[in-house]
Scaffold this active site. Sequence first.
Site, PDB file in Angstrom:
ATOM      1  N   HIS A  87       3.390  15.082  -9.260  1.00 48.42           N
ATOM      2  CA  HIS A  87       2.532  15.913 -10.117  1.00 48.42           C
ATOM      3  C   HIS A  87       3.017  17.366 -10.091  1.00 48.42           C
ATOM      4  O   HIS A  87       3.073  18.027 -11.133  1.00 48.42           O
ATOM      5  CB  HIS A  87       1.084  15.924  -9.602  1.00 48.42           C
ATOM      6  CG  HIS A  87       0.400  14.599  -9.643  1.00 48.42           C
ATOM      7  ND1 HIS A  87      -0.014  13.930  -8.522  1.00 48.42           N
ATOM      8  CD2 HIS A  87       0.038  13.813 -10.700  1.00 48.42           C
ATOM      9  CE1 HIS A  87      -0.605  12.796  -8.866  1.00 48.42           C
ATOM     10  NE2 HIS A  87      -0.579  12.698 -10.170  1.00 48.42           N
ATOM     11  N   LYS A 106       7.481   7.445 -14.222  1.00 47.25           N
ATOM     12  CA  LYS A 106       7.099   6.350 -13.318  1.00 47.25           C
ATOM     13  C   LYS A 106       6.141   5.394 -14.029  1.00 47.25           C
ATOM     14  O   LYS A 106       6.226   4.192 -13.867  1.00 47.25           O
ATOM     15  CB  LYS A 106       6.470   6.866 -12.039  1.00 47.25           C
ATOM     16  CG  LYS A 106       6.167   5.708 -11.119  1.00 47.25           C
ATOM     17  CD  LYS A 106       5.657   6.157  -9.820  1.00 47.25           C
ATOM     18  CE  LYS A 106       4.412   5.500  -9.378  1.00 47.25           C
ATOM     19  NZ  LYS A 106       3.474   4.943 -10.264  1.00 47.25           N
ATOM     20  N   ASP A 107       5.244   5.975 -14.833  1.00 38.66           N
ATOM     21  CA  ASP A 107       4.339   5.135 -15.627  1.00 38.66           C
ATOM     22  C   ASP A 107       4.920   5.052 -17.035  1.00 38.66           C
ATOM     23  O   ASP A 107       4.345   5.572 -17.994  1.00 38.66           O
ATOM     24  CB  ASP A 107       2.935   5.750 -15.654  1.00 38.66           C
ATOM     25  CG  ASP A 107       2.339   5.811 -14.263  1.00 38.66           C
ATOM     26  OD1 ASP A 107       2.192   4.752 -13.642  1.00 38.66           O
ATOM     27  OD2 ASP A 107       2.055   6.918 -13.774  1.00 38.66           O
TER      28      ASP A 107
HETATM   29  O1  PAF Z   1      -1.377   8.681 -15.103  1.00 33.75           O
HETATM   30  C1  PAF Z   1      -2.546   9.023 -14.822  1.00 33.75           C
HETATM   31  O2  PAF Z   1      -2.796   9.695 -13.821  1.00 33.75           O
HETATM   32  C2  PAF Z   1      -3.677   8.571 -15.729  1.00 33.75           C
HETATM   33  O3  PAF Z   1      -3.438   7.319 -16.257  1.00 33.75           O
HETATM   34  C3  PAF Z   1      -4.001   9.594 -16.841  1.00 33.75           C
HETATM   35  C4  PAF Z   1      -2.840   9.752 -17.802  1.00 33.75           C
HETATM   36  C5  PAF Z   1      -4.359  10.935 -16.223  1.00 33.75           C
HETATM   37  C6  PAF Z   1      -5.197   9.102 -17.653  1.00 33.75           C
HETATM   38  O4  PAF Z   1      -6.332   8.926 -16.865  1.00 33.75           O
END
Ligand code: PAF
Length: 282
Positions: free
Chosen positions: A37, A151-152
């Site tokens: 993050h 990653k996602d």
């Molecule tokens: O990736 C995440 O942390 C969540 O899926 C998001 C994009 C904040 C949506 O809740």
Amino acid sequence: MIIFKNIPDFKNHIRKLKNDNFRIGFVPTMGALHDGHISLIKKSILENDYSVVSIFINPTQFNDINDFKSYPNDISKDIELLDSISENIILFNPDADEIYSGKVFSDSYDFGDLDKYMEGEHRQGHFQGVATVVHKLFEIVTADNVYFGEKDFQQLRIIEDLVLKIGFKLKITRCETIRQNDGLALSSRNKKLDISSQNIATNLFKALSFAKKNFENLDLEKIHTNVEDLFENFPQISIEYFAIANEKDLKPIKKKKKNQKYRAFIAADISGVRLIDNIKLY
Ligand code: PAF
């Protein structure tokens, strides 16, 4: 750092910044912030005048109530961390009533094949929940630039599609996955793993790296068999799926085609913690 919990105050503040022509970056999160993050937030800070970070654990994207209840949550630590990074961060930390006005359910979106396979297949309703909250957040934040981690990757592709469908005027920046030295992709869920499970979890990256190294010279069946064999040695790991899919439509493939961009994707349960990862194969 300014912290907002309600939408009208937050929107007022952003409106003033936009009237003064400040550029707004946005990093949506569910908190339990880690270096993955932080790298997104630092990129946003570099490219914008102000950066909104949202922390909201979105109930509609969890298909398992226990997973929702046990999702890591340490807002005071997150605030301390964000405070130490920059004074140009604006934290938006609403509760579920604020976001959903008492109607906690997902809207319905058609993403074609993008949400049919992999996470879409194994977490029913997950992406409808993600799209619902991201849609709401994009409308509230009205950012110029938003940042998502690879990653996602399936989530990222779905959000790119959502932005096209709704016609949001914002730029999405894809950011590379941040890994530990041993290859484990950073994730808030890693906090739920003890040291020995973390060590075992590095095998997900080993499997993906094997696929990457051998993608050109081995056929797909051989890659799949080798990956299955690797996990035979680790009874603590239960693989949900290992798939190689086209990066654009996210359809798992049985045969490689020339001039396509592919990624390998994996999801597994390790000592009761569900992890996902992926790697580009080009
Ligand atoms: O990736 C995440 O942390 C969540 O899926 C998001 C994009 C904040 C949506 O809740």
